[in-house]
Design a protein around this motif. Sequence first.
Motif, PDB file in Angstrom:
ATOM      1  N   GLU A  54       0.707  -1.219   0.078  1.00  0.00           N
ATOM      2  CA  GLU A  54      -0.148  -0.174  -0.212  1.00  0.00           C
ATOM      3  C   GLU A  54       0.901   1.114   0.065  1.00  0.00           C
ATOM      4  O   GLU A  54       0.530   2.395  -0.625  1.00  0.00           O
ATOM      5  N   ALA A  55       2.013   1.229   0.707  1.00  0.00           N
ATOM      6  CA  ALA A  55       2.984   2.217   0.685  1.00  0.00           C
ATOM      7  C   ALA A  55       2.168   3.495   1.168  1.00  0.00           C
ATOM      8  O   ALA A  55       2.384   4.621   0.628  1.00  0.00           O
ATOM      9  N   GLY A  56       1.222   3.529   2.044  1.00  0.00           N
ATOM     10  CA  GLY A  56       0.466   4.596   2.775  1.00  0.00           C
ATOM     11  C   GLY A  56       0.833   5.055   4.024  1.00  0.00           C
ATOM     12  O   GLY A  56       1.243   3.956   4.767  1.00  0.00           O
ATOM     13  N   GLU A 103      -9.538   3.582  -7.204  1.00  0.00           N
ATOM     14  CA  GLU A 103      -8.680   2.513  -6.935  1.00  0.00           C
ATOM     15  C   GLU A 103      -7.000   2.958  -6.466  1.00  0.00           C
ATOM     16  O   GLU A 103      -6.477   2.240  -6.256  1.00  0.00           O
ATOM     17  N   THR A 104      -6.745   4.325  -6.924  1.00  0.00           N
ATOM     18  CA  THR A 104      -5.344   4.587  -6.711  1.00  0.00           C
ATOM     19  C   THR A 104      -5.249   5.254  -5.256  1.00  0.00           C
ATOM     20  O   THR A 104      -4.330   5.777  -4.986  1.00  0.00           O
ATOM     21  N   GLY A 105      -6.389   5.338  -4.576  1.00  0.00           N
ATOM     22  CA  GLY A 105      -6.423   6.390  -3.316  1.00  0.00           C
ATOM     23  C   GLY A 105      -6.496   7.672  -3.140  1.00  0.00           C
ATOM     24  O   GLY A 105      -6.601   8.280  -2.238  1.00  0.00           O
ATOM     25  N   THR A 147     -17.224  12.406  -8.223  1.00  0.00           N
ATOM     26  CA  THR A 147     -17.106  12.664  -9.581  1.00  0.00           C
ATOM     27  C   THR A 147     -16.598  11.457 -10.231  1.00  0.00           C
ATOM     28  O   THR A 147     -16.317  10.509  -9.661  1.00  0.00           O
ATOM     29  N   GLY A 148     -16.651  11.421 -11.534  1.00  0.00           N
ATOM     30  CA  GLY A 148     -16.392  10.656 -12.407  1.00  0.00           C
ATOM     31  C   GLY A 148     -17.182   9.293 -12.514  1.00  0.00           C
ATOM     32  O   GLY A 148     -18.148   9.450 -12.141  1.00  0.00           O
ATOM     33  N   ASN A 149     -16.440   8.078 -13.005  1.00  0.00           N
ATOM     34  CA  ASN A 149     -17.092   6.942 -13.165  1.00  0.00           C
ATOM     35  C   ASN A 149     -16.120   5.885 -12.757  1.00  0.00           C
ATOM     36  O   ASN A 149     -14.832   5.963 -12.568  1.00  0.00           O
ATOM     37  N   GLY A 150     -16.683   4.619 -12.769  1.00  0.00           N
ATOM     38  CA  GLY A 150     -15.952   3.489 -12.261  1.00  0.00           C
ATOM     39  C   GLY A 150     -16.193   3.212 -10.705  1.00  0.00           C
ATOM     40  O   GLY A 150     -16.976   3.668 -10.113  1.00  0.00           O
ATOM     41  N   PRO A 151     -15.531   1.918 -10.381  1.00  0.00           N
ATOM     42  CA  PRO A 151     -15.361   1.468  -9.191  1.00  0.00           C
ATOM     43  C   PRO A 151     -14.858   2.628  -7.787  1.00  0.00           C
ATOM     44  O   PRO A 151     -13.925   3.438  -8.271  1.00  0.00           O
ATOM     45  N   PHE A 152     -15.321   2.305  -6.780  1.00  0.00           N
ATOM     46  CA  PHE A 152     -14.582   3.198  -5.581  1.00  0.00           C
ATOM     47  C   PHE A 152     -14.775   2.482  -4.088  1.00  0.00           C
ATOM     48  O   PHE A 152     -15.443   1.354  -4.201  1.00  0.00           O
ATOM     49  N   SER A 153     -13.934   3.097  -3.289  1.00  0.00           N
ATOM     50  CA  SER A 153     -14.022   2.473  -1.997  1.00  0.00           C
ATOM     51  C   SER A 153     -14.464   3.502  -0.881  1.00  0.00           C
ATOM     52  O   SER A 153     -14.335   4.770  -1.205  1.00  0.00           O
ATOM     53  N   LEU A 154     -15.272   3.093   0.245  1.00  0.00           N
ATOM     54  CA  LEU A 154     -15.279   4.023   1.245  1.00  0.00           C
ATOM     55  C   LEU A 154     -14.387   3.724   2.306  1.00  0.00           C
ATOM     56  O   LEU A 154     -14.123   2.459   2.469  1.00  0.00           O
TER      57      LEU A 154
END
Length: 182
Positions: A54-56, A103-105, A147-154
């Motif tokens: 993850e490198a976060g 998906e990129t955070g 905003t935008g389209n595609g998958p996301f996470s909460l």
Amino acid sequence: MMIAVALGVGFGLSYYALTDGRLFGVAQVGPWAAWPDVGSDAPNPYTRAHLAREAGLQLGQSEGVQFVARNDSLGNPLIRACSYRVAGKTPLAAFWTLSAIDETGVNIAVPDGLAAFRSTDIARANDGSIQLNFGTRLQPGNWLELTGNGPFSLVLNLYDTAAFSGFSDDETMPRILKGDCR
């Protein structure tokens, strides 16, 4: 052939442990997942590998815990073409934030609006439960425009909490309910 099978199984299990991790140190409560060993003095090897991948910047164990949901409560992936409601109660914490990321955070809330929900800035029901709406179209009540389209996470960050001291069922964490889709 045996070497190829051994390598395939080994790399496959390693990939599974780092991406899903339910069998290797992840605490799963409904759609919400957290790595409870993050921030400890001696995390298990799977948590170390997850952190390296993850490198976060992660919360220390005494600071809080981060839960991530990639699916709704029925197991369907979260996508920006649909609206969602996060409903229920959160674990006891001094403060919490709830945000939506891609998906990129990267935070996917509209730039001019609210970046994330904060426990101090929302309207609650009389029983203390929350009703938080996410989506690209206007919704009543507490609403975070995406905003935008595609998958996301909460991502639910609980600060100054004892979240892992008493989980017994899925009612401890809020549910993620799918609404209308376009």
